[in-house]
Design an enzyme around this catalytic site. Sequence first.
Site, mmCIF file in Angstrom:
data_model
loop_
_atom_site.group_PDB
_atom_site.id
_atom_site.type_symbol
_atom_site.label_atom_id
_atom_site.label_comp_id
_atom_site.label_asym_id
_atom_site.label_seq_id
_atom_site.Cartn_x
_atom_site.Cartn_y
_atom_site.Cartn_z
ATOM 1 N N ASN A 95 -4.498 2.301 -13.245
ATOM 2 C CA ASN A 95 -3.578 1.319 -12.671
ATOM 3 C C ASN A 95 -2.158 1.852 -12.813
ATOM 4 O OD1 ASN A 95 -2.694 -1.238 -11.617
ATOM 5 N ND2 ASN A 95 -2.167 -1.862 -13.695
ATOM 6 N N GLY A 101 0.782 -1.240 0.000
ATOM 7 C CA GLY A 101 0.000 0.000 0.000
ATOM 8 C C GLY A 101 0.806 1.278 0.000
ATOM 9 N N SER A 102 2.050 1.226 -0.459
ATOM 10 C CA SER A 102 2.837 2.472 -0.459
ATOM 11 C C SER A 102 2.279 3.486 -1.463
ATOM 12 C CB SER A 102 4.315 2.192 -0.728
ATOM 13 O OG SER A 102 4.522 1.776 -2.053
ATOM 14 N N ASN A 103 1.716 3.003 -2.562
ATOM 15 C CA ASN A 103 1.089 3.932 -3.518
ATOM 16 C C ASN A 103 -0.205 4.522 -2.962
ATOM 17 O OD1 ASN A 103 2.578 4.130 -6.232
ATOM 18 N ND2 ASN A 103 2.695 1.953 -5.720
ATOM 19 N N MET A 139 -4.042 -7.392 -6.791
ATOM 20 C CA MET A 139 -3.598 -8.576 -7.532
ATOM 21 C C MET A 139 -4.749 -9.421 -8.077
ATOM 22 S SD MET A 139 -0.460 -8.007 -7.510
ATOM 23 C CE MET A 139 0.297 -9.506 -8.093
ATOM 24 N N ARG A 140 -5.774 -8.740 -8.555
ATOM 25 C CA ARG A 140 -6.886 -9.477 -9.162
ATOM 26 C C ARG A 140 -7.200 -8.865 -10.514
ATOM 27 N NH1 ARG A 140 -10.288 -12.529 -5.989
ATOM 28 N NH2 ARG A 140 -12.024 -12.222 -7.417
ATOM 29 N N HIS A 158 1.841 0.410 -13.240
ATOM 30 C CA HIS A 158 2.617 -0.793 -13.537
ATOM 31 C C HIS A 158 4.106 -0.439 -13.491
ATOM 32 C CE1 HIS A 158 3.379 -4.755 -15.060
ATOM 33 N NE2 HIS A 158 4.219 -4.246 -15.932
HETATM 34 C C1 GRF Z 1 3.703 -1.319 -7.373
HETATM 35 O O1 GRF Z 1 5.002 -1.598 -7.778
HETATM 36 C C2 GRF Z 1 2.795 -1.206 -8.566
HETATM 37 O O2 GRF Z 1 3.431 -0.727 -9.705
HETATM 38 C C3 GRF Z 1 2.351 -2.621 -8.782
HETATM 39 O O3 GRF Z 1 2.219 -3.162 -7.502
HETATM 40 C C4 GRF Z 1 3.093 -2.482 -6.601
HETATM 41 C C5 GRF Z 1 2.285 -2.053 -5.430
HETATM 42 O O4 GRF Z 1 3.068 -1.519 -4.404
HETATM 43 N N1 GRF Z 1 1.116 -2.648 -9.553
HETATM 44 P P1 GRF Z 1 2.385 -0.856 -3.139
HETATM 45 O O5 GRF Z 1 1.452 -1.904 -2.537
HETATM 46 O O6 GRF Z 1 1.643 0.358 -3.586
HETATM 47 O O7 GRF Z 1 3.502 -0.527 -2.199
#
Ligand code: GRF
Length: 200
Positions: free
Chosen positions: A107, A12-14, A90-91, A109
């Site tokens: 999304n 969940g860092s994003n 992841m779905r 990536h």
């Molecule tokens: C990120 O690297 C994103 O690009 C990919 O999954 C990862 C999620 O990281 N889709 P976080 O859970 O947001 O730390």
Amino acid sequence: MMNIAVLASGNGSNFQALASAVKRGYIRACVKLLVVDKEGAYARVRARRLKIKDIFIDPKRFRTRVDFDEALRKLLKAEKIDLVVLAGFMRILSPRFVRAFKNRIVNIHPALLPAFRGEHAIKRALTYGCTMTGVTVHFVDESVDHGPVILQGAVTIKAGTKLSDLEKKIHRLEHLLYPKAVKLFVEKKLHVKNRRVTIR
Ligand code: GRF
């Protein structure tokens, strides 16, 4: 004000980067909820700290992916969500769900799409011997890691770069690019025509 839901499965860092960008006023929207499909996802700890509602939808409760997505769609509708942000979710979302939120799901990536679609993209770019890789923020369509590109950023890979260092670099760039892309969406500056996204 637009309502945002973030969907995550792990760290969940994003999600955190987006919530912080909203908190400091960089993005004028409301992160209304976090939805996870993994009970123990660390993103939930972050949500509680950030005082953002978090909801766990247990995939085991549903017979099919379509049933899961229907429950998700109903939840997002009830919460009046305008934008769905996938952040390490992841779905694969079913076509019906994607159509219900057409051009309102984004999304991120960790590669320069269309290179290295799918899992372990950072590692695969390194192993391949690329001298460059990067990050892509895109709209979600019915295929995985495929929809119209919103923003991309590049990272160089020097000889001898370690995976952990490359990962750090990529994540740092993600935490810059994702809030930027969401800000553009919220300000209605993204215009999609076929595969082309223009910013104006
Ligand atoms: C990120 O690297 C994103 O690009 C990919 O999954 C990862 C999620 O990281 N889709 P976080 O859970 O947001 O730390």
